[in-house]
Design an enzyme around this catalytic site. Sequence first.
Site, PDB file in Angstrom:
ATOM      1  N   LYS A 334     -65.995 -22.446 -25.729  1.00 30.51           N
ATOM      2  CA  LYS A 334     -66.344 -20.829 -25.358  1.00 30.51           C
ATOM      3  C   LYS A 334     -67.253 -20.897 -24.381  1.00 30.51           C
ATOM      4  CE  LYS A 334     -65.788 -16.621 -27.526  1.00 30.51           C
ATOM      5  NZ  LYS A 334     -65.620 -15.842 -28.761  1.00 30.51           N
ATOM      6  N   GLU A 420     -59.643  -9.478 -43.516  1.00 31.81           N
ATOM      7  CA  GLU A 420     -60.268  -7.982 -44.003  1.00 31.81           C
ATOM      8  C   GLU A 420     -59.393  -7.705 -45.313  1.00 31.81           C
ATOM      9  OE1 GLU A 420     -59.113  -8.428 -40.868  1.00 31.81           O
ATOM     10  OE2 GLU A 420     -60.781  -7.813 -39.595  1.00 31.81           O
ATOM     11  N   ARG A 448     -55.803  -3.136 -41.699  1.00 35.34           N
ATOM     12  CA  ARG A 448     -55.091  -4.308 -42.140  1.00 35.34           C
ATOM     13  C   ARG A 448     -55.167  -4.302 -43.673  1.00 35.34           C
ATOM     14  NH1 ARG A 448     -54.942  -9.501 -38.615  1.00 35.34           N
ATOM     15  NH2 ARG A 448     -53.548  -8.376 -37.481  1.00 35.34           N
TER      16      ARG A 448
HETATM   17  C1  LIG Z   1     -57.921  -8.224 -37.242  1.00 39.40           C
HETATM   18  C2  LIG Z   1     -59.106  -8.273 -36.513  1.00 39.40           C
HETATM   19  N1  LIG Z   1     -60.563  -8.484 -37.176  1.00 39.40           N
HETATM   20  C3  LIG Z   1     -61.334  -8.591 -36.178  1.00 39.40           C
HETATM   21  C4  LIG Z   1     -61.298  -8.671 -34.873  1.00 39.40           C
HETATM   22  C5  LIG Z   1     -62.387  -8.944 -34.045  1.00 39.40           C
HETATM   23  N2  LIG Z   1     -62.522 -10.224 -33.065  1.00 39.40           N
HETATM   24  C6  LIG Z   1     -62.228 -10.168 -32.015  1.00 39.40           C
HETATM   25  S1  LIG Z   1     -61.911 -11.753 -31.312  1.00 39.40           S
HETATM   26  C7  LIG Z   1     -62.600 -12.048 -32.868  1.00 39.40           C
HETATM   27  C8  LIG Z   1     -62.958 -13.619 -32.973  1.00 39.40           C
HETATM   28  C9  LIG Z   1     -61.604 -14.479 -32.598  1.00 39.40           C
HETATM   29  O1  LIG Z   1     -62.044 -15.951 -32.627  1.00 39.40           O
HETATM   30  P1  LIG Z   1     -61.051 -16.811 -32.160  1.00 39.40           P
HETATM   31  O2  LIG Z   1     -59.803 -16.611 -32.491  1.00 39.40           O
HETATM   32  O3  LIG Z   1     -61.639 -18.240 -32.507  1.00 39.40           O
HETATM   33  O4  LIG Z   1     -61.120 -16.642 -30.556  1.00 39.40           O
HETATM   34  P2  LIG Z   1     -62.131 -17.248 -29.371  1.00 39.40           P
HETATM   35  O5  LIG Z   1     -62.943 -15.834 -29.385  1.00 39.40           O
HETATM   36  O6  LIG Z   1     -63.163 -18.149 -29.935  1.00 39.40           O
HETATM   37  O7  LIG Z   1     -61.414 -17.525 -28.185  1.00 39.40           O
HETATM   38  C10 LIG Z   1     -62.609 -11.298 -33.723  1.00 39.40           C
HETATM   39  C11 LIG Z   1     -63.348 -11.564 -34.775  1.00 39.40           C
HETATM   40  C12 LIG Z   1     -59.911  -8.433 -34.356  1.00 39.40           C
HETATM   41  N3  LIG Z   1     -60.001  -8.827 -33.013  1.00 39.40           N
HETATM   42  N4  LIG Z   1     -58.983  -8.565 -35.103  1.00 39.40           N
END
Ligand SMILES: Cc1ncc(C[n+]2csc(CCOP(=O)(O)OP(=O)(O)O)c2C)c(N)n1
Length: 704
Positions: A334, A420, A448
């Site tokens: 990242k 969640e 959710r």
């Molecule tokens: C249901 C939900 N909960 C929380 C979020 C907030 N959120 C956005 S991106 C993220 C992290 C995602 O991590 P990953 O899938 O590893 O993607 P990366 O950013 O590492 O590419 C979170 C928790 C969301 N978008 N959807």
Amino acid sequence: MDHKHPATPSPGAASPASGHAPQDRTPRDGKLRPVESGVGRNADGSPRTPLLDRIRSPFDLRNLSAEQLAQVADELRAETLDTVSTTGGHLGASLGVVELTVALHAVFDTPRDRLIWDVGHQTYPHKILTERRHRIRTLRQPGGLSGFTRRSESEYDPFGAAHSSTSISAGLGMATAHDLLAHEDPALKDRHVIAVIGDGAISAGMAYEAMNNAGSSGARLIVVLNDNEMSIAPPVGAMSNYLSRLMSSRSFLNLRDFAGRVAKRLPQPIERTAKRADEFARGILTGGTLFEELGFYYVGPIDGHNMDHLLPILRNLREADEKGPVLLHVITQKGRGYAPAEASGDKFHAVSKFNVVTGEQTKAPPGPPTYTSVFAQGLLAAAEADPRIVAITAAMPSGTGLEKFAKKYPDRFFDVGIAEQHAVTFAAGMATEGMKPFCAIYSTFLQRAYDQVVHDVVLQNLPVRFAIDRAGLVGADGATHAGSFDLNYLGCLPNMTIMAPSDELELLHMTATAAAYDAGPIAFRYPRGNGSGLVLPAAGEIIEIGRGRVLREAGRQSGREKGGIALLSLGTRLDDVLRAADELAARGLPPTVADARFMKPLDTALIEQLARNHAVLITVEEGAAGGFGAAVMHHLAHTGLLDNVRFRPMTLPDTLIDHNTPAAQIAEAGLSPRHVVRMALRALGVPDEAAEGLSVGRSGPTSY
Ligand SMILES: Cc1ncc(C[n+]2csc(CCOP(=O)(O)OP(=O)(O)O)c2C)c(N)n1
Ligand SMILES: CC(=O)[C@@H](O)[C@H](O)COP(=O)(O)O
Ligand SMILES: [Mg+2]
């Protein structure tokens, strides 16, 4: 150009425990240096992108060599950086998938082949490559490109996203539809569906539900697990540890690599043997991957920044004729390729505009404390006094302000990952044993976990505290993140107490009140952004449940059978309601103004008094119709008081409000001071033309 990723040491080399701890690239003197990249700059400072300039659509990628594609990736990274430095947004995730994006569009026939991005926050490179480069600097701007994927924006976005962990379900749905429709259109049989999901997103229950179903369905689905060992914060949970183990079984990769390569070159029957050897390798070295147990053919882990890895393997997957889903485990970094992002704790997950050379973000002048930080302050004060208070987040420790709590009370802080549903029932379980759980979840993400709120918390009347952040409109993240519905989806639930602070002092009071309230579930909702700058005590006071407060008394209007206008506000709309009150007073119509404080239980005495003593009663809330105003209307109707008061509920409109500045969103929603004034004058029967000086045209939808 060597694209070796630190994650891929030369075969057989020992790999660090984590498998691919990115090199520490913070310069020794701590100073951030300009971007190290092979891409130069034009005279105007824009990145020089000769090869990318030739890419009008992904089709133009398909005859380029691996070397040229790597160059496209470098130029695409520079273009992404330059763009986000002017727009702000989700930079780190996009930088981490530049090579993967190029390779996927080069190998697969998008948009015919469906490429789905989980969350969609990492799709800026995807948007640049898919005929939207000319608009990319409108990203997240009013009227501009969305910060996530959107069907209505492009045929290259087969599925909208922003909430995580939906990509595998959507992909399986598409793949299954192709099978069903193949008799009408045989070409559908070889249409590919690829879902790219991150290591954070794959930790959510919905992803398992989808993999469980996919594994038994035999559908042709390619899941690309984009594993950068990051969520917003470092990931948590057993899945994260498991993936690290997978990544670090280096000999696993070499043996698998070999078996995979051999298998592809042998005649059919022997190939089956080689495949069994391959599975044997997996079984021995990793006890069979979790994904294989779920019915996926697991490939990887491979270096997601190395075209020499990505291209041949993706081509193999494209040509593979075996039935059933495949999971390709890709290791990425990242923030890759931009030293300030790589060096930062959150890998520049979400940034404001910034100086590309130094990485310094252009922060707005530090305004008053945010509602999030005020909640955190109140919770710390309550936790200090009560050891039974615990805090729970679903992968958003910084967004919910719980980082300080986590530092001070590590044993009372729980980050359950992007989960969640689990977070809510986990809190319910803790409450049954006498703990006082605060579940801090954004309004939009709490959606959710609705059944868990109803079934596990409300039906058992358990004292779970819901700190609902990002309630109301949220600005640049747009409709997918708007906290529009929590008053509706919670307000209909028995046993539930719902508060909405009108300012940050009220938020402190409500946090203290929630901490002390043990009679059942209690929720308080507050917006994204800064408070009004009030001087705050260290902790709030406990307020009386179900009691609102009157802030201004209307002057009695001569010649009218009873007082003029009453404005009853819920939550932080109160600021604008007071501005409207000033404008009405300037017109000789000083209204009563009250702060409801509670959506549930309603302060029925206050509401009845307002209805009895005023000609017009207007409620104002930053929530969809059917929430607070509806509850007030129900009560007035049942008491017969609706018959003699002109009641007007002002709510968010029944539309989805796109990304914009918060002020513009409020205006579009028809909830600005001018809208309140006009609502009041109309209710009094003052014709619009008489309401001179009102700048609000008919454009702002208003609910009346
Ligand atoms: C249901 C939900 N909960 C929380 C979020 C907030 N959120 C956005 S991106 C993220 C992290 C995602 O991590 P990953 O899938 O590893 O993607 P990366 O950013 O590492 O590419 C979170 C928790 C969301 N978008 N959807
Ligand atoms: C992509 C995602 O869902 C989160 O990063 C979200 O954008 C955070 O929102 P805030 O910026 O309001 O914390
Ligand atoms: Mg990740």
